[in-house]
Design a protein around this motif. Structure first.
Motif, short mmCIF file in Angstrom:
data_model
loop_
_atom_site.label_atom_id
_atom_site.label_comp_id
_atom_site.label_asym_id
_atom_site.label_seq_id
_atom_site.Cartn_x
_atom_site.Cartn_y
_atom_site.Cartn_z
N THR A 96 0.95 -0.99 0.20
CA THR A 96 -0.16 -0.17 -0.09
C THR A 96 0.72 1.35 0.06
OG1 THR A 96 -1.79 -1.13 1.18
CG2 THR A 96 -1.86 1.16 1.32
N ALA A 97 1.86 1.26 0.83
CA ALA A 97 2.68 2.40 0.87
C ALA A 97 3.36 2.85 -0.38
CB ALA A 97 3.89 2.21 1.76
N ASN A 100 0.54 4.14 -2.91
CA ASN A 100 0.38 5.51 -2.46
C ASN A 100 1.37 6.31 -3.07
OD1 ASN A 100 -1.30 5.05 0.99
ND2 ASN A 100 -1.96 4.52 -1.20
N LYS A 101 2.54 6.06 -2.91
CA LYS A 101 3.83 6.78 -3.37
C LYS A 101 3.62 7.11 -4.82
CE LYS A 101 8.78 7.27 -3.15
NZ LYS A 101 9.92 6.48 -2.82
N CYS A 105 -4.54 4.49 -4.65
CA CYS A 105 -5.33 3.99 -3.27
C CYS A 105 -5.84 2.68 -3.56
CB CYS A 105 -6.23 4.95 -2.57
SG CYS A 105 -5.30 6.57 -2.60
N TRP A 207 -13.70 5.02 2.04
CA TRP A 207 -12.25 5.43 2.04
C TRP A 207 -11.84 5.85 3.41
CZ3 TRP A 207 -9.94 4.40 -2.48
CH2 TRP A 207 -10.52 4.32 -3.77
N ASP A 209 -7.98 6.29 5.99
CA ASP A 209 -6.60 6.21 6.44
C ASP A 209 -6.31 5.09 7.27
OD1 ASP A 209 -6.10 8.77 5.22
OD2 ASP A 209 -6.95 9.81 7.03
N MET A 213 -1.66 5.42 5.80
CA MET A 213 -1.74 5.35 4.35
C MET A 213 -3.28 5.52 3.80
SD MET A 213 0.72 2.13 4.19
CE MET A 213 0.06 1.37 5.59
N ARG A 214 -3.71 5.56 2.50
CA ARG A 214 -4.87 5.72 2.03
C ARG A 214 -5.30 4.54 1.28
NH1 ARG A 214 -9.13 8.87 3.82
NH2 ARG A 214 -10.49 9.31 1.88
N ILE A 215 -6.44 3.99 1.76
CA ILE A 215 -6.80 2.65 0.96
C ILE A 215 -8.33 2.84 1.16
CG2 ILE A 215 -5.12 1.21 2.03
CD1 ILE A 215 -7.05 0.36 4.35
#
Length: 361
Positions: A96-97, A100-101, A105, A207, A209, A213-215
């Motif tokens: 996920t990180a 996200n980068k 998402c 959605w 945090d 991270m955003r998922i």
């Protein structure tokens, strides 16, 4: 007579096991100690072993009547699964990180969502792989490139071209992580799109945090329908074989309990009559009501329950009946045109006759 008694004992074990793990059970008594020799293999077969300990702990007065060696074994299975789930959670965080980068998402699906809450360690859910959805076609190539950069590789003997018509890409594995990851183009097979339309599901995505991270995850209704889909028309092994692990049925029960007060929402009944369900949902819900106590809004249909009882009580005979039915099926005859596949088929059938267990349906 002996076979009938053994079959009856297996059915008693299955009945107790399903009531034990169901969140809808309010009054549970300890089984006959002799039944544990059948309960444990069934729990293993249906991927319910790790969930048995937290389930029994919900019934405080019950655990004193369980043999200590059984409780020790259940604790060991739960701890092993918890350790693996912890690694899966780290794997999800690592991926996920990176996504996200790169501006993506991921929307995590199915069992992976059980690892999102802060109390994830309480879950005994077993997971073979991790799934996430990429609804935006523009993000899919980027996400696959991100996975390649992290060191994920396509599973052997296939490629994405072979999965071009599928709802997902080929699974990816990584030398440093335990689970295969399956990126999805769509939530379900394209032929089942009326059951969970992508656009409708995307509009209802939750959605959040997660550890910085955003998922996303599906909304409650779509999570429930997705669990039903995974238990019936997209079940592995096939629903018609009655060899799908009952862990999948428990997913439906858990979703209905957590989000809809232990029942299916009334407005879902019309949805369950859609042709894409292929007549599977009424038999499935009858079985789920009988085994786990989840009320079914549909007319009773014992087809799946009868098959499940047959497979449980007399697994070899049930497999023999299915085998005879398949001998002249188009799928089996197609295998005869590829002689290289025949030895593997024979080995599988002989193994099932020897063990009484079939993981492929």
């Amino acid at each position: 007579m002996l076979a009938q008694r053994l079959g009856k004992a297996s059915l008693s074990a299955l009945s107790w096991l399903c009531r034990a793990v169901s969140p809808l059970t309010t009054n549970l008594e300890a089984p006959d100690p002799a039944l544990w020799s059948r309960i444990m293999p069934l729990a293993d077969q249906h991927m319910l072993l790790p969930v048995l300990l937290p389930a029994l702990n919900r019934h405080d007065s019950l655990t004193k009547d369980i043999p200590p060696e059984v409780m020790d074994g259940l604790a060991a299975f739960h701890d092993l699964n918890q350790g693996r789930n912890g690694l899966l959670r780290e794997q999800m965080g690592n991926l996920t990180a990176a996504l996200n980068k790169d501006g993506i998402c991921p929307i995590w699906l199915k069992g992976a969502t059980e690892l999102l809450p802060a109390d994830w360690a309480r879950s005994g859910r077993m997971m073979a792989d991790l799934d996430f959805w990429l609804p935006d076609p523009r993000e899919r190539k980027v996400a696959l490139a991100t996975m390649n950069r992290l060191g994920y590789q396509i599973i052997p003997d296939t490629d994405d071209d072979a999965w071009a018509e599928s709802h997902q890409y080929a699974g990816r594995i990584h030398d440093s992580w335990p689970a295969m990851v399956e990126p999805h183009r769509h939530v379900v097979d394209r032929g089942l799109a009326t059951l969970i339309p992508d656009g409708e599901a995307l509009d209802a995505v939750v959605w959040m945090d997660w550890d910085g991270m955003r998922i996303g995850r599906l909304g409650a209704r779509h999570r429930l329908v997705h669990a039903l889909v995974q238990s019936t028309v997209m079940a592995v092994p096939r629903f018609e074989a009655s060899r799908t692990p009952l862990m999948k049925a428990l997913d439906v029960v858990n979703r209905a309990t957590a989000d809809f007060d232990g029942r299916l929402p009334e407005d879902l009944t019309a949805h369950l009559s859609l042709p894409a369900w292929q007549g599977t949902v009424a038999p499935f819900l009858t079985m789920t009501e009988s085994l786990f106590g989840l009320p079914s809004p549909l007319p009773r249909n014992r087809t799946a329950l009868n098959r499940q009882e047959l497979v449980t009580a007399f697994p070899r005979q049930a497999f023999l009946r299915q085998t005879i039915g398949r001998v002249f099926s188009r799928r089996f005859l197609e295998r005869l045109t590829r002689p290289s596949t025949i030895p593997g088929v024979v080995r599988r059938y002989m193994d099932v006759f020897r063990t009484g267990r079939d993981t492929k349906g």
